[in-house]
Design a protein around this motif. Structure first.
Motif, PDB file in Angstrom:
ATOM      1  N   LYS A  22       0.837  -1.202   0.000  1.00 50.19           N
ATOM      2  CA  LYS A  22       0.000   0.000   0.000  1.00 50.19           C
ATOM      3  C   LYS A  22       0.871   1.251   0.000  1.00 50.19           C
ATOM      4  O   LYS A  22       0.650   2.166  -0.799  1.00 50.19           O
ATOM      5  N   ASN A  23       1.878   1.279   0.847  1.00 46.10           N
ATOM      6  CA  ASN A  23       2.663   2.514   1.018  1.00 46.10           C
ATOM      7  C   ASN A  23       3.698   2.739  -0.074  1.00 46.10           C
ATOM      8  O   ASN A  23       4.349   3.782  -0.100  1.00 46.10           O
ATOM      9  N   ARG A 121      -0.573  14.652  12.929  1.00 43.71           N
ATOM     10  CA  ARG A 121       0.020  14.379  11.611  1.00 43.71           C
ATOM     11  C   ARG A 121       0.011  15.628  10.716  1.00 43.71           C
ATOM     12  O   ARG A 121      -0.610  15.675   9.658  1.00 43.71           O
ATOM     13  N   PRO A 122       0.692  16.680  11.138  1.00 41.00           N
ATOM     14  CA  PRO A 122       0.753  17.907  10.323  1.00 41.00           C
ATOM     15  C   PRO A 122       1.536  17.671   9.015  1.00 41.00           C
ATOM     16  O   PRO A 122       2.174  16.618   8.843  1.00 41.00           O
ATOM     17  N   ILE A 123       1.449  18.651   8.116  1.00 39.47           N
ATOM     18  CA  ILE A 123       2.216  18.544   6.861  1.00 39.47           C
ATOM     19  C   ILE A 123       3.137  19.752   6.713  1.00 39.47           C
ATOM     20  O   ILE A 123       3.535  20.127   5.593  1.00 39.47           O
ATOM     21  N   ASN A 124       3.504  20.357   7.824  1.00 41.77           N
ATOM     22  CA  ASN A 124       4.350  21.556   7.781  1.00 41.77           C
ATOM     23  C   ASN A 124       5.662  21.314   7.036  1.00 41.77           C
ATOM     24  O   ASN A 124       6.166  22.194   6.328  1.00 41.77           O
ATOM     25  N   LEU A 125       6.212  20.117   7.161  1.00 39.38           N
ATOM     26  CA  LEU A 125       7.513  19.849   6.510  1.00 39.38           C
ATOM     27  C   LEU A 125       7.349  19.751   4.996  1.00 39.38           C
ATOM     28  O   LEU A 125       8.217  20.162   4.221  1.00 39.38           O
ATOM     29  N   THR A 162      10.316  12.409   7.502  1.00 39.50           N
ATOM     30  CA  THR A 162       8.911  12.201   7.167  1.00 39.50           C
ATOM     31  C   THR A 162       8.824  11.407   5.869  1.00 39.50           C
ATOM     32  O   THR A 162       9.418  11.797   4.852  1.00 39.50           O
ATOM     33  N   VAL A 163       8.078  10.295   5.887  1.00 44.20           N
ATOM     34  CA  VAL A 163       8.015   9.411   4.721  1.00 44.20           C
ATOM     35  C   VAL A 163       7.343  10.118   3.547  1.00 44.20           C
ATOM     36  O   VAL A 163       7.943  10.313   2.487  1.00 44.20           O
ATOM     37  N   THR A 164       6.097  10.546   3.721  1.00 41.67           N
ATOM     38  CA  THR A 164       5.413  11.169   2.579  1.00 41.67           C
ATOM     39  C   THR A 164       5.965  12.568   2.309  1.00 41.67           C
ATOM     40  O   THR A 164       5.901  13.053   1.170  1.00 41.67           O
ATOM     41  N   ASP A 304       4.270   0.908  12.195  1.00 41.18           N
ATOM     42  CA  ASP A 304       3.122   0.202  11.608  1.00 41.18           C
ATOM     43  C   ASP A 304       3.049  -1.248  12.050  1.00 41.18           C
ATOM     44  O   ASP A 304       2.076  -1.928  11.728  1.00 41.18           O
ATOM     45  N   ILE A 326       6.931   7.580  17.194  1.00 40.71           N
ATOM     46  CA  ILE A 326       6.592   8.261  15.940  1.00 40.71           C
ATOM     47  C   ILE A 326       5.288   9.050  16.053  1.00 40.71           C
ATOM     48  O   ILE A 326       5.222  10.218  15.696  1.00 40.71           O
ATOM     49  N   ARG A 370      -3.930  -0.287  11.615  1.00 42.17           N
ATOM     50  CA  ARG A 370      -3.090  -1.318  12.237  1.00 42.17           C
ATOM     51  C   ARG A 370      -3.718  -1.797  13.547  1.00 42.17           C
ATOM     52  O   ARG A 370      -3.539  -2.952  13.927  1.00 42.17           O
TER      53      ARG A 370
END
Ligand code: EPZ
Length: 419
Positions: A22-23, A121-125, A162-164, A304, A326, A370
């Motif tokens: 999936k990821n 789970r922010p997206i600031n990065l 950060t993965v994404t 996960d 995490i 999960r």
């Protein structure tokens, strides 16, 4: 809504095949936006999240067709530049279209994902990196409004891997003018897989799989044909299932080289895990040993797999400590496991698990992907009947897990809520 009903106690015996990751699928599908022409992807898993990213792409005007596990994606004509809230709220990884849209179309309007059960789970990065590359970002009405001329290469340092975020900026940088350096980048195998696909598309990327990734932007990219890698988290979940039932299974298509810390910890608990000719042999033990785990960015123990491993420890002999570093709220499964008889105390981001002789079946409710897998696992080992509700969480990231477990001998079936 479906429920999964499990009568515990059956040993898992036989062979099972891991589906596509999936990821890996989600960022790779988003990367199709970077090129004109038709991409072909094989071994795509049948998951709710895959259907959602396809909906997001359709909404952008992208042509997507499917034949079984083969998808054809043609992003030649991107006629809409918005990823709406009603889609993004169901899957935060939709944010992965932001980087490619800004890089190729110079504009994008993507709903802020908002938090989810496991954390803010922010997206600031993600946004910091795009701004560094010349994007004007406005946050308006719950949306990210991004505008740019051609992106320019930049030196970007993540204060946490950060993965994404790494994936989004790697995709954006692929079409930027000049070189981008991502420092403290995520090293997950799915990041490397995306880099491989981008490279096949004509991108110039060095260092994927290390903390420093360098991307030299090019003017355009070409569509590719690619086979999605197997899902290491599904594989780890199946290993725990064997460990909980004193099972003896062979996992086909198992990406064991991406599972070193998970395999090491499972072996430490007493399981035998041995690569064979065409798969990996996994044998559970009667006496599960308690093992401490601390989740870390790859190559550390994956967050996960934390909930799944906790179920194994709840039946281990002795005391084990699981520390979640995490996400700030990834112990939601604990209260449901307690209702099945697990002895778990929470102190901040640490769970202290005192192993018990047995778990007892109960009606439980899934809350996130999960956590729902961990409740199914607990049901396999528990005495009596376990009914897991809200299994749409499970279907986001596991392809027919109930059918795969039934084929291995588990007494498990999916029923309609009304039944
Ligand atoms: C990816 O999520 C995975 N999802 C998650 O898998 C996985 O749990 C997570 O990585 C960690 O390995 C996909 O790949 C689609 P992060 P992602 O950005 O990228 C903080 C599953 O079960 N952060 O690596 O969203 C964040 O809050 C899912 O399959 C910021 O502060 O995770 C977290 O504490 C769940 N600002 C930490 O970094 C940012 O801009 C790691 O998050 C981005 C992240």
């Amino acid at each position: 809504m479906d429920k999964i009903v499990i009568r515990g106690g059956e040993r898992l015996i036989g062979e099972v095949e891991v589906s596509g990751s999936k990821n890996a699928t989600l960022p790779i599908f988003a990367s199709s936006l970077l090129a004109e022409g038709t991409h072909r992807f094989h071994n795509v898993p049948d998951l709710r999240d895959v259907r959602t990213i396809v909906e997001v792409l359709h909404n952008l005007g992208v042509q997507v067709s499917q034949e079984g596990r083969v998808y054809r994606i043609d992003a030649t004509h991107v006629s809409n530049l918005e990823a709406p809230y009603d889609l993004v709220k169901t899957m935060r990884a939709s944010i992965l279209v932001l980087g490619p849209l800004v890089a190729r179309m110079r504009r994008a309007t993507v709903s802020l994902p908002g938090g989810c059960a496991i954390g803010a789970r922010p997206i600031n990065l993600h946004l910091m990196g795009l701004e560094a590359m010349g994007t004007k970002i406005d946050l308006r009405g719950g949306y990210v409004e991004a505008r740019a001329d051609r992106l320019k290469g930049a030196d970007i340092t993540f204060d946490i891997p950060t993965v994404t975020g790494t994936e989004n900026l790697m995709m954006a940088a692929a079409l930027a003018k000049g070189t981008t350096r991502l420092q403290n980048a995520a090293m997950e195998p799915e990041v490397v897989e995306l880099a491989n696909v981008l490279t096949e598309m004509g991108a110039r990327i060095n260092g994927a799989g290390t903390r420093l990734i360098e991307i030299e932007g090019v003017d355009s990219l070409q569509p590719v044909e690619h086979t999605i890698m197997p899902d290491r988290i599904e594989a780890g979940t199946l290993m725990v299932a064997a460990g909980l039932t004193r099972g003896n299974i062979k996992i086909l298509n198992c990406p064991i080289r991406h599972m070193e810390t998970v395999v090491a910890k499972l072996r430490e608990s007493g399981m035998e895990i041995d690569p064979e000719e065409d798969g990996v042999r996994v044998v559970g033990t009667r006496r599960i040993r308690s093992v401490d785990v601390k989740t870390q960015p790859y190559p550390g123990f994956p967050t996960d797999m934390q909930a799944q491993f906790m179920v194994l420890m709840s039946l281990a002999k002795g005391l084990s400590i699981i520390t979640e570093t995490i996400f700030e709220n990834r112990f939601i499964h604990v209260s449901e496991l307690r209702r099945m008889g697990a002895n778990i105390r929470i102190q901040g981001n640490t769970a202290i698990i005192q192993g018990v002789e047995s778990l007892s079946g109960a009606e439980v409710m899934a809350t996130d992907l999960r956590a729902s897998a961990s409740l199914v696992l607990a049901g396999l080992a528990a005495d009596g009947l376990t009914k897991v509700s809200r299994v749409y969480h499970l279907d986001r990231g596991y392809e027919a897990l109930d059918r795969k477990l039934a084929k291995l001998g588990a007494d498990i079936k999916r029923v309609k809520e009304a039944d």
